[in-house]
Design a protein around this motif. Sequence first.
Motif, PDB file in Angstrom:
ATOM      1  N   TRP A 169       0.830  -1.209   0.000  1.00 23.79           N
ATOM      2  CA  TRP A 169       0.000   0.000   0.000  1.00 23.79           C
ATOM      3  C   TRP A 169       0.863   1.258   0.000  1.00 23.79           C
ATOM      4  CZ3 TRP A 169      -2.744  -2.507   4.735  1.00 23.79           C
ATOM      5  CH2 TRP A 169      -3.543  -3.561   4.279  1.00 23.79           C
ATOM      6  N   GLY A 209      -7.271  -2.978  -0.022  1.00 25.30           N
ATOM      7  CA  GLY A 209      -6.453  -1.824   0.333  1.00 25.30           C
ATOM      8  C   GLY A 209      -5.843  -1.156  -0.886  1.00 25.30           C
ATOM      9  N   PHE A 298     -11.016   2.329   2.109  1.00 28.27           N
ATOM     10  CA  PHE A 298     -10.555   1.011   2.541  1.00 28.27           C
ATOM     11  C   PHE A 298     -11.542   0.420   3.550  1.00 28.27           C
ATOM     12  CE2 PHE A 298      -6.397  -1.254   4.102  1.00 28.27           C
ATOM     13  CZ  PHE A 298      -6.946  -2.468   3.758  1.00 28.27           C
ATOM     14  N   ALA A 323      -9.738  -5.650   6.822  1.00 21.20           N
ATOM     15  CA  ALA A 323      -9.823  -4.557   5.858  1.00 21.20           C
ATOM     16  C   ALA A 323     -10.662  -3.407   6.396  1.00 21.20           C
ATOM     17  CB  ALA A 323     -10.409  -5.057   4.536  1.00 21.20           C
TER      18      ALA A 323
END
Length: 510
Positions: A169, A209, A298, A323
Motif C-alpha cells: 500500500w 487496500g 478502505f 480490511a
Amino acid sequence: MTPGGPSRGEARWTWGLRAVTGAVAALLLAVVVRLPWVGDLGMHAATIERLRHDPVHPGDPLVDADVPSPYYSPWTVLLGCLAKATGAGTFGVLRGAAVIGLALLLSGVWHFVRTLTERRAAPPLAVLCVLFLWGPVLFEWSGFLGLNSLALTVSYPSTFALGLSFHLWAWLRKALRAGSGWLVFPGLGVLWAVVLLTHQFTGVVASLGAAAMLLGARPFPSRPVLLRLAAGFALGLVVLAGWPYYSFFDLFGAGGDLERIHRALYRNLPGRFGLALVGVAALALRFRRDRRDPLVLFFALGVLVFAAGGLTGHYSWGRVLPAALLPAQVAAAVEAAEVACGDRARARVRARVRARQVFAGVLAGALAVGAWTQAGTLGYVLPQGALPSAVAGKYRAPWPGYRWITPWVRYGDVVMAKTFPARQLPAYGAYTVAPGYPDFFLPDEAAREDAVRRYFAPGTPRAERVEVLRRYRVRWVVAYPGDGGLRADDPALRKVGTGPRGQVLYRVLG
C-alpha cells in the motif's frame, strides 16, 4: 513547530511512544523464542517438513496423498528450501520466519503511515493501535493483529503476508503520486500476487487496500499511469495462474466446512472489536475533510464485503474484517498524532481543538483497555507463578505438542488419531488418516474422515476397525482413554509410549 524539526513536546511524546513500541516488539521477540503452540502451527510446520524432504513434489502436507495444497506458497517454499539446504530444524525455521514476519509487519505499518502524515509520533502510535485497539474480549485468529493473536500466529504466513501488504500500500501510494515508470508497477503486481499466494485471505485484504489507495489517490492518476498499473495487474494475474504448486483460481470453489468454521467471525462483534469504534470516529473526521480519503474507502470496502458474507452465508468472507479494522486503527493514530503535535494556533475554533483533545483522551483510554485485555500475553514469556493473579487469569496455556512420539514414529508413518491430535502430529513428519483441517484439494477427504469416525465409534466391529488400519497403512494409533477404537489388549496393537493427559501411543502389528 521549531524550524526544521518537531517541537520539544512533540519530540518527547514521539520518543515515549517509540519506547513503548520497542518494549512491545521486544515482548514479541521473546515470544518467538518460546513459539507457543495453538491453532495452525502444526499445519505450517508440516508444510515445511514436506518441502524439506521433496521441494518439487511434496504432496499433501497432512495425509499420505499426492495432491496439491494452497499451503505451498512462495514463502513456505523458500522456508522449506532453506531448511533442506541448512539442515535447520522445522521449528527453528519457523522462529526465523517469525522474526522476518514481525520485522516486515512493524516496518510496513511504519512505512504506510509515513505516506499519510509527516507527524513523527504517528507511526509508533499506529503500531500500538494495530496491536491494542480491538475489543474488551480476547480474540485470536490468523490475520488478526491483536497482541495476543499475533503472539500465537507470528510465525504464520499470514503475518508475513500482512507485512508485505502494508509495504504494498505504501509503495503504491508513492508510485501513484510520483507517476512512476514501467518498472515499478510490474514489481507491485508481482508483490500483490505473492501476497495472494502466501495467504489468500490476507491477499483479499491487500487487494481491497490497493483498490482504496487507487480510488483515493490525489491527484487521480493520469491515463499513462493507469496503463502501467494495468500492466502490473496483468503480470500479477500471470504469476497467479502460473504458480506450479496449486491452482490458485480453483480456490474460488472452496466452501463447505470452510463456511462453518468462519461463522464464528460474525459473533460478539462489539466484545471482540468494539474498541475500534474510536478509529471509526477518526474516519468520520477524515471523511468530512475528504470524500475520497483512502482510509475511509478502505474501511468502506472491508465493511461491504464483510456484511455481504454474513447476509449470503459466505462466512469465510469474514476473514476480510481486517480490511475494516486496520484503516480504522491507522486513522485513529494519525488523527491523534495531529491533535497532540499540531500547531493549535492554526485552529479556527477552540471548540474543535477541545473536541480533538477529547478524542486523543478517549483513544488513550481505549488503548489501555486493549492492553489490559491482552495482558495474558506476558504468560508466554514469564513463568506463570511470576504473573500477578489478575494477569495470570488472562493467560491461556498453549498446546503441549507431540514431540513425545518422536522416539518411535518416523517421517512418513501414518497415524490414526482424532481431529485434535491430527492438527499437531504432522508437524513431526507423520501423516494422519484424515486431515485435521479442511483440505479442499483432497478428493477423498470425506471418506478419510468417515474412516476415522468408524474406527473410534463404539459400535464398530473389530474386523472393520482392522480393515481401516490396513487400508490406510496405519502404523501407529494415538488415543486418549475413552476415545474408543481397538481395545488396549487387542492382538493388533502394542502399547509403546504414554504422553500428556493419559494419551497412549500404540504400534499396529502385522
